[in-house]
Motif scaffolding. Sequence first.
Motif, mmCIF file in Angstrom:
data_model
loop_
_atom_site.group_PDB
_atom_site.id
_atom_site.type_symbol
_atom_site.label_atom_id
_atom_site.label_comp_id
_atom_site.label_asym_id
_atom_site.label_seq_id
_atom_site.Cartn_x
_atom_site.Cartn_y
_atom_site.Cartn_z
ATOM 1 N N ASN A 81 37.004 109.247 73.600
ATOM 2 C CA ASN A 81 37.268 107.904 74.116
ATOM 3 C C ASN A 81 35.982 107.123 74.381
ATOM 4 O O ASN A 81 35.882 105.955 74.017
ATOM 5 N N ARG A 98 34.281 106.160 71.021
ATOM 6 C CA ARG A 98 34.937 105.029 70.362
ATOM 7 C C ARG A 98 34.688 103.729 71.129
ATOM 8 O O ARG A 98 34.505 102.668 70.521
ATOM 9 N N THR A 105 44.872 103.084 73.429
ATOM 10 C CA THR A 105 43.513 103.350 72.956
ATOM 11 C C THR A 105 42.564 102.429 73.719
ATOM 12 O O THR A 105 42.991 101.380 74.242
#
Length: 321
Positions: free
Chosen positions: A97, A100, A57
Amino acid sequence: MPTLLRRLRRRILTPDVSQTRLSTRGFHEKDHASRHLLETVGETFLYGYARIAEAATPADAVTALENVPARFRGFAYEGATMACAVLDGLPFGRTDNVRRFLAGPGDPHVYMAYVGVGWAMARLPRLRWSALYAPDPVLRWLVLDGYGFHQAYFRTRDYVHGQRRDTVVPWRPDAENAYAGNAFDQGIGRALWFVCGTDADRVATTVEGFAPQRRADLYSGVGLAATYAGGADAGELTRLLHRAGEHRAAVSQGSAFAASARVRAGLENTHTDLATGVLCAMTAKEAAEQCDRTRPAAGDVPGVAYETWRSRLRDVFAVVS
């Protein structure tokens, strides 16, 4: 995704570091110090990109990004955001992505992050541009700035020597496309600092070779890169400002944007103050405060709020200088 597959993803997606060498790009080498500086910027950008490409992540890459020396850390975050945007644009996997990343560790580096999204735009097919996340209606023009930088950096023959200009970039259905060429030129101006090897006189001569109506945006990008990346002493920066002539305030505006980006992220250094001292006649923090003071709220002004912001800053520096 297993670690082995993430490493394979990094190897497939990350450009080779040789592409950042001045000799590979055919860029001017002013001296050893400037070459080392610019190549370190490129290497750091790819380092940030690779950390995201390999991470499970975006948050998992933060420790590695924060360990980058402060002078170059913003470039690592720029590369990291490009990788986030590339992953968003792939036809598989997560598509949030960038969202975030900007909601967390990327927020202090928002200027560089939006530019990084522009790099991704240049590497993704147009049919995937709609996946790119750039919600701020003022700052989102930095995406096209990043796109312009990429094109001038990697397609220098066309966009610098051939002076090609992409005036319409259909990247968002709600974008004021008439301004796209201006934002694009601001990115080309930033790239000129790299193409010309931080040689202020060479940069000015190159800008002077472009059509007069493009020079203000080009000089704005030059001022930003000269301040954020560095590589020129006070004498060289003074000559740059002198050579800019009627576009001095555009150079100052770009320098102030760079100061704002570094101050917001806590990455200002002695060179930042040196550059703004010459180009803005004030400290980096004072220049950043001018950016905060003049920034319009989206919807409060007609037209392109981003250009209103830049215009207000030019007015400030026209009086200061």
